[in-house]
Design a protein around this motif. Sequence first.
Motif, PDB file in Angstrom:
ATOM      1  N   GLU A   5       0.811  -1.213   0.000  1.00 25.66           N
ATOM      2  CA  GLU A   5       0.000   0.000   0.000  1.00 25.66           C
ATOM      3  C   GLU A   5       0.849   1.269   0.000  1.00 25.66           C
ATOM      4  OE1 GLU A   5      -3.687   1.868   2.585  1.00 25.66           O
ATOM      5  OE2 GLU A   5      -2.522   0.213   3.414  1.00 25.66           O
ATOM      6  N   HIS A   6       1.998   1.235   0.670  1.00 26.37           N
ATOM      7  CA  HIS A   6       2.821   2.439   0.803  1.00 26.37           C
ATOM      8  C   HIS A   6       4.077   2.408  -0.074  1.00 26.37           C
ATOM      9  CE1 HIS A   6       0.224   3.718   4.010  1.00 26.37           C
ATOM     10  NE2 HIS A   6       0.364   2.528   4.566  1.00 26.37           N
ATOM     11  N   VAL A   7       4.061   1.575  -1.105  1.00 26.00           N
ATOM     12  CA  VAL A   7       5.190   1.496  -2.034  1.00 26.00           C
ATOM     13  C   VAL A   7       5.034   2.569  -3.099  1.00 26.00           C
ATOM     14  CG1 VAL A   7       6.296   0.080  -3.814  1.00 26.00           C
ATOM     15  CG2 VAL A   7       5.628  -0.943  -1.641  1.00 26.00           C
ATOM     16  N   ILE A   8       6.152   3.178  -3.450  1.00 25.55           N
ATOM     17  CA  ILE A   8       6.177   4.221  -4.476  1.00 25.55           C
ATOM     18  C   ILE A   8       7.015   3.718  -5.637  1.00 25.55           C
ATOM     19  CG2 ILE A   8       6.874   6.584  -4.994  1.00 25.55           C
ATOM     20  CD1 ILE A   8       6.683   7.074  -1.916  1.00 25.55           C
ATOM     21  N   GLY A   9       6.467   3.763  -6.824  1.00 23.11           N
ATOM     22  CA  GLY A   9       7.226   3.421  -8.017  1.00 23.11           C
ATOM     23  C   GLY A   9       7.298   1.932  -8.289  1.00 23.11           C
ATOM     24  N   SER A  10       7.964   1.618  -9.363  1.00 20.56           N
ATOM     25  CA  SER A  10       8.079   0.238  -9.836  1.00 20.56           C
ATOM     26  C   SER A  10       9.306  -0.439  -9.245  1.00 20.56           C
ATOM     27  CB  SER A  10       8.196   0.238 -11.365  1.00 20.56           C
ATOM     28  OG  SER A  10       8.421  -1.055 -11.835  1.00 20.56           O
ATOM     29  N   VAL A  68      -2.736  -3.985  -2.683  1.00 17.73           N
ATOM     30  CA  VAL A  68      -2.166  -3.335  -3.859  1.00 17.73           C
ATOM     31  C   VAL A  68      -1.897  -1.859  -3.572  1.00 17.73           C
ATOM     32  CG1 VAL A  68      -2.583  -2.840  -6.297  1.00 17.73           C
ATOM     33  CG2 VAL A  68      -3.374  -4.975  -5.322  1.00 17.73           C
ATOM     34  N   PRO A  69      -0.772  -1.336  -4.042  1.00 20.86           N
ATOM     35  CA  PRO A  69      -0.434   0.074  -3.839  1.00 20.86           C
ATOM     36  C   PRO A  69      -1.372   1.001  -4.619  1.00 20.86           C
ATOM     37  CG  PRO A  69       1.187  -0.988  -5.238  1.00 20.86           C
ATOM     38  CD  PRO A  69       0.247  -2.056  -4.787  1.00 20.86           C
ATOM     39  N   THR A  70      -1.376   2.246  -4.208  1.00 15.25           N
ATOM     40  CA  THR A  70      -2.237   3.227  -4.870  1.00 15.25           C
ATOM     41  C   THR A  70      -1.566   3.880  -6.070  1.00 15.25           C
ATOM     42  OG1 THR A  70      -1.479   4.909  -3.320  1.00 15.25           O
ATOM     43  CG2 THR A  70      -3.520   3.752  -2.759  1.00 15.25           C
ATOM     44  N   THR A  71      -0.244   3.820  -6.152  1.00 12.98           N
ATOM     45  CA  THR A  71       0.439   4.450  -7.279  1.00 12.98           C
ATOM     46  C   THR A  71       0.406   3.526  -8.495  1.00 12.98           C
ATOM     47  OG1 THR A  71       2.609   3.588  -6.660  1.00 12.98           O
ATOM     48  CG2 THR A  71       1.985   5.740  -5.753  1.00 12.98           C
ATOM     49  N   ILE A  72       0.290   4.093  -9.661  1.00 12.76           N
ATOM     50  CA  ILE A  72       0.102   3.333 -10.888  1.00 12.76           C
ATOM     51  C   ILE A  72       1.278   2.410 -11.196  1.00 12.76           C
ATOM     52  CG2 ILE A  72       0.909   5.173 -12.418  1.00 12.76           C
ATOM     53  CD1 ILE A  72      -1.897   2.681 -13.210  1.00 12.76           C
ATOM     54  N   ILE A 131      -3.867 -16.772  -4.650  1.00 12.89           N
ATOM     55  CA  ILE A 131      -3.581 -15.352  -4.465  1.00 12.89           C
ATOM     56  C   ILE A 131      -4.868 -14.540  -4.508  1.00 12.89           C
ATOM     57  CG2 ILE A 131      -2.409 -13.326  -5.450  1.00 12.89           C
ATOM     58  CD1 ILE A 131      -0.322 -15.239  -6.611  1.00 12.89           C
ATOM     59  N   ARG A 132      -4.972 -13.583  -3.607  1.00 17.86           N
ATOM     60  CA  ARG A 132      -6.046 -12.587  -3.641  1.00 17.86           C
ATOM     61  C   ARG A 132      -5.367 -11.234  -3.543  1.00 17.86           C
ATOM     62  NH1 ARG A 132      -8.125 -16.698  -4.563  1.00 17.86           N
ATOM     63  NH2 ARG A 132     -10.118 -17.499  -3.902  1.00 17.86           N
ATOM     64  N   ASN A 133      -5.903 -10.251  -4.249  1.00 17.19           N
ATOM     65  CA  ASN A 133      -5.250  -8.945  -4.214  1.00 17.19           C
ATOM     66  C   ASN A 133      -6.216  -7.785  -4.058  1.00 17.19           C
ATOM     67  OD1 ASN A 133      -6.328  -9.054  -6.761  1.00 17.19           O
ATOM     68  ND2 ASN A 133      -4.551  -8.171  -7.779  1.00 17.19           N
ATOM     69  N   LYS A 134      -7.382  -8.031  -3.559  1.00 12.27           N
ATOM     70  CA  LYS A 134      -8.316  -6.948  -3.279  1.00 12.27           C
ATOM     71  C   LYS A 134      -8.138  -6.509  -1.831  1.00 12.27           C
ATOM     72  CE  LYS A 134     -10.310  -7.203  -7.279  1.00 12.27           C
ATOM     73  NZ  LYS A 134      -9.518  -6.668  -8.326  1.00 12.27           N
ATOM     74  N   GLU A 135      -7.833  -5.252  -1.628  1.00 17.23           N
ATOM     75  CA  GLU A 135      -7.507  -4.758  -0.293  1.00 17.23           C
ATOM     76  C   GLU A 135      -8.598  -5.051   0.722  1.00 17.23           C
ATOM     77  OE1 GLU A 135      -6.404  -0.603   1.981  1.00 17.23           O
ATOM     78  OE2 GLU A 135      -6.602  -0.615  -0.178  1.00 17.23           O
ATOM     79  N   ALA A 136      -9.836  -4.817   0.362  1.00 14.12           N
ATOM     80  CA  ALA A 136     -10.930  -4.928   1.323  1.00 14.12           C
ATOM     81  C   ALA A 136     -11.062  -6.326   1.908  1.00 14.12           C
ATOM     82  CB  ALA A 136     -12.241  -4.514   0.668  1.00 14.12           C
ATOM     83  N   ASP A 137     -10.797  -7.348   1.113  1.00 10.59           N
ATOM     84  CA  ASP A 137     -11.016  -8.689   1.641  1.00 10.59           C
ATOM     85  C   ASP A 137      -9.772  -9.555   1.735  1.00 10.59           C
ATOM     86  OD1 ASP A 137     -12.776  -9.669  -1.393  1.00 10.59           O
ATOM     87  OD2 ASP A 137     -10.655  -9.354  -1.032  1.00 10.59           O
ATOM     88  N   ALA A 138      -8.590  -8.981   1.588  1.00  8.14           N
ATOM     89  CA  ALA A 138      -7.357  -9.777   1.643  1.00  8.14           C
ATOM     90  C   ALA A 138      -7.210 -10.484   2.979  1.00  8.14           C
ATOM     91  CB  ALA A 138      -6.137  -8.891   1.366  1.00  8.14           C
ATOM     92  N   GLU A 139      -7.339  -9.763   4.067  1.00  8.32           N
ATOM     93  CA  GLU A 139      -7.181 -10.384   5.384  1.00  8.32           C
ATOM     94  C   GLU A 139      -8.355 -11.320   5.687  1.00  8.32           C
ATOM     95  OE1 GLU A 139      -5.857  -9.234   9.868  1.00  8.32           O
ATOM     96  OE2 GLU A 139      -7.074  -7.754   8.793  1.00  8.32           O
ATOM     97  N   ALA A 140      -9.557 -10.909   5.348  1.00  6.98           N
ATOM     98  CA  ALA A 140     -10.720 -11.763   5.587  1.00  6.98           C
ATOM     99  C   ALA A 140     -10.576 -13.097   4.862  1.00  6.98           C
ATOM    100  CB  ALA A 140     -12.005 -11.053   5.138  1.00  6.98           C
TER     101      ALA A 140
END
Length: 133
Positions: A64-69, A97-101, A120-129
């Motif tokens: 989530e807090h990653v910047i850049g590629s 997933v990070p917010t930066t493109i 693998i799951r990559n949707k922020e809202a339900d990743a932990e669930a």
Amino acid sequence: MEDQVELKRVFGDVYFRARRDQNTSIVYAHWYGSQAVETVKAGGYKFLEMIKEKPYRKLLNSNEHVIGSWDLALEWAQNEWAPQMRKAGLRYLAYVVPTTIYASMTMEMLIQRIDDEFEIRNKEADAEAWLLR
């Protein structure tokens, strides 16, 4: 190894934190700032140490807090890290997933490369669930 690890850059800023949660049997990892091949590998090897020492089948990996590629590390993640993690016992991998493109694009490329190794799951809202099920 401790149940929590933190990796810092030369000037002291944290770029990676991971902790085991014994109540949920999940390893939680958080990445911060820009990442390079060296930082991705260092964090990846910490995951591997943690999983080998105390096998956990689930990893929540927050970018989530990653910047850049960090796409220069994708080949290593696909060919070395993912197979070693699978061999060590990891089965379920949830990505925040990070917010930066550019960071998001890199995450999507990684998921495409390793999705045959893990569920693998990559949707922020339900990743932990999803991992808690």
